[in-house]
Write a protein that holds these residues in place. Structure first.
Motif, mmCIF file in Angstrom:
data_model
loop_
_atom_site.group_PDB
_atom_site.id
_atom_site.type_symbol
_atom_site.label_atom_id
_atom_site.label_comp_id
_atom_site.label_asym_id
_atom_site.label_seq_id
_atom_site.Cartn_x
_atom_site.Cartn_y
_atom_site.Cartn_z
ATOM 1 N N ASP A 64 -6.897 -3.118 -9.189
ATOM 2 C CA ASP A 64 -7.476 -3.030 -7.851
ATOM 3 C C ASP A 64 -6.528 -3.578 -6.797
ATOM 4 O O ASP A 64 -6.456 -3.050 -5.682
ATOM 5 C CB ASP A 64 -8.812 -3.768 -7.796
ATOM 6 C CG ASP A 64 -9.882 -3.093 -8.628
ATOM 7 O OD1 ASP A 64 -9.679 -1.925 -9.034
ATOM 8 O OD2 ASP A 64 -10.927 -3.738 -8.878
ATOM 9 N N LYS A 65 -5.796 -4.622 -7.135
ATOM 10 C CA LYS A 65 -4.822 -5.190 -6.206
ATOM 11 C C LYS A 65 -3.704 -4.190 -5.924
ATOM 12 O O LYS A 65 -3.283 -4.023 -4.776
ATOM 13 C CB LYS A 65 -4.250 -6.479 -6.787
ATOM 14 C CG LYS A 65 -3.310 -7.204 -5.882
ATOM 15 C CD LYS A 65 -2.828 -8.501 -6.516
ATOM 16 C CE LYS A 65 -1.823 -9.189 -5.642
ATOM 17 N NZ LYS A 65 -1.289 -10.398 -6.274
ATOM 18 N N LYS A 66 -3.243 -3.505 -6.962
ATOM 19 C CA LYS A 66 -2.189 -2.508 -6.785
ATOM 20 C C LYS A 66 -2.697 -1.342 -5.939
ATOM 21 O O LYS A 66 -1.987 -0.853 -5.056
ATOM 22 C CB LYS A 66 -1.722 -2.000 -8.152
ATOM 23 C CG LYS A 66 -0.583 -1.034 -8.078
ATOM 24 C CD LYS A 66 -0.134 -0.624 -9.468
ATOM 25 C CE LYS A 66 0.976 0.387 -9.391
ATOM 26 N NZ LYS A 66 1.406 0.818 -10.721
ATOM 27 N N LYS A 67 -3.932 -0.904 -6.192
ATOM 28 C CA LYS A 67 -4.506 0.189 -5.417
ATOM 29 C C LYS A 67 -4.685 -0.221 -3.953
ATOM 30 O O LYS A 67 -4.409 0.555 -3.048
ATOM 31 C CB LYS A 67 -5.854 0.598 -5.996
ATOM 32 C CG LYS A 67 -6.441 1.827 -5.334
ATOM 33 C CD LYS A 67 -7.870 2.127 -5.721
ATOM 34 C CE LYS A 67 -8.145 2.116 -7.182
ATOM 35 N NZ LYS A 67 -9.530 2.460 -7.512
ATOM 36 N N ARG A 68 -5.117 -1.448 -3.727
ATOM 37 C CA ARG A 68 -5.328 -1.946 -2.370
ATOM 38 C C ARG A 68 -3.999 -2.049 -1.630
ATOM 39 O O ARG A 68 -3.903 -1.691 -0.452
ATOM 40 C CB ARG A 68 -6.022 -3.301 -2.427
ATOM 41 C CG ARG A 68 -6.463 -3.829 -1.100
ATOM 42 C CD ARG A 68 -7.279 -5.110 -1.216
ATOM 43 N NE ARG A 68 -6.626 -6.117 -2.049
ATOM 44 C CZ ARG A 68 -7.140 -6.621 -3.161
ATOM 45 N NH1 ARG A 68 -8.314 -6.209 -3.581
ATOM 46 N NH2 ARG A 68 -6.495 -7.534 -3.847
ATOM 47 N N ASN A 69 -2.941 -2.491 -2.308
ATOM 48 C CA ASN A 69 -1.628 -2.595 -1.680
ATOM 49 C C ASN A 69 -1.057 -1.216 -1.368
ATOM 50 O O ASN A 69 -0.389 -1.042 -0.353
ATOM 51 C CB ASN A 69 -0.666 -3.380 -2.566
ATOM 52 C CG ASN A 69 -0.977 -4.859 -2.574
ATOM 53 O OD1 ASN A 69 -1.678 -5.360 -1.706
ATOM 54 N ND2 ASN A 69 -0.476 -5.561 -3.575
ATOM 55 N N ASN A 70 -1.294 -0.238 -2.233
ATOM 56 C CA ASN A 70 -0.786 1.113 -1.984
ATOM 57 C C ASN A 70 -1.485 1.743 -0.795
ATOM 58 O O ASN A 70 -0.861 2.458 -0.011
ATOM 59 C CB ASN A 70 -0.957 1.986 -3.218
ATOM 60 C CG ASN A 70 0.048 1.627 -4.300
ATOM 61 O OD1 ASN A 70 1.053 0.989 -4.035
ATOM 62 N ND2 ASN A 70 -0.241 2.045 -5.517
ATOM 63 N N THR A 71 -2.775 1.532 -0.619
ATOM 64 C CA THR A 71 -3.473 2.113 0.524
ATOM 65 C C THR A 71 -3.103 1.395 1.819
ATOM 66 O O THR A 71 -3.064 2.016 2.869
ATOM 67 C CB THR A 71 -5.002 2.069 0.328
ATOM 68 O OG1 THR A 71 -5.405 0.723 0.119
ATOM 69 C CG2 THR A 71 -5.413 2.931 -0.844
ATOM 70 N N ASP A 72 -2.838 0.093 1.766
ATOM 71 C CA ASP A 72 -2.422 -0.640 2.964
ATOM 72 C C ASP A 72 -1.034 -0.219 3.422
ATOM 73 O O ASP A 72 -0.782 -0.111 4.620
ATOM 74 C CB ASP A 72 -2.429 -2.150 2.708
ATOM 75 C CG ASP A 72 -3.826 -2.725 2.535
ATOM 76 O OD1 ASP A 72 -4.793 -2.028 2.921
ATOM 77 O OD2 ASP A 72 -3.941 -3.838 2.011
ATOM 78 N N ASP A 73 -0.119 0.038 2.497
ATOM 79 C CA ASP A 73 1.236 0.439 2.853
ATOM 80 C C ASP A 73 1.287 1.851 3.392
ATOM 81 O O ASP A 73 2.146 2.179 4.204
ATOM 82 C CB ASP A 73 2.164 0.323 1.643
ATOM 83 C CG ASP A 73 2.372 -1.123 1.230
ATOM 84 O OD1 ASP A 73 2.133 -2.027 2.068
ATOM 85 O OD2 ASP A 73 2.784 -1.357 0.079
ATOM 86 N N SER A 74 0.385 2.723 2.979
ATOM 87 C CA SER A 74 0.435 4.112 3.419
ATOM 88 C C SER A 74 -0.039 4.272 4.855
ATOM 89 O O SER A 74 0.244 5.273 5.501
ATOM 90 C CB SER A 74 -0.399 4.995 2.503
ATOM 91 O OG SER A 74 -1.775 4.624 2.589
ATOM 92 N N CYS A 75 -0.740 3.288 5.412
ATOM 93 C CA CYS A 75 -1.240 3.371 6.792
ATOM 94 C C CYS A 75 -0.189 2.967 7.810
ATOM 95 O O CYS A 75 -0.321 3.265 8.989
ATOM 96 C CB CYS A 75 -2.479 2.505 6.968
ATOM 97 S SG CYS A 75 -3.878 3.055 5.992
#
Length: 77
Positions: A64-75
């Motif tokens: 979940d941490k990896k998924k959250r970091n990937n969505t934050d970086d894509s914005c």
């Protein structure tokens, strides 16, 4: 608290199937003189349960941490 969302998580089912296979292999291939010891089976079951749930929650946390970091970086532009 406890919820039914655990049963919808594929990480849980992957670990559960693997754990059942390991538990069956452990029961079949462990010598009888070890299984006959009084405290060995409850202690090994406790260790097995703790390892299962700690592995599940660590895997869920880091996934979940990896998924959250990937969505934050894509914005970011």
């Amino acid at each position: 608290m406890w919820s039914f969302s655990t049963y919808k998580d594929k990480r849980y089912w992957i670990l559960l199937i693997t754990a059942i296979i390991i538990l069956v292999l452990f029961a079949v291939f462990t010598p009888d003189y070890i299984l006959e010891k009084t405290n060995f089976v409850p202690f090994s079951m406790l260790i097995f349960i703790v390892l299962f749930w700690s592995t599940y929650h660590l895997w869920k946390y880091f996934g979940d941490k990896k998924k959250r970091n990937n969505t934050d970086d894509s914005c970011d532009l």
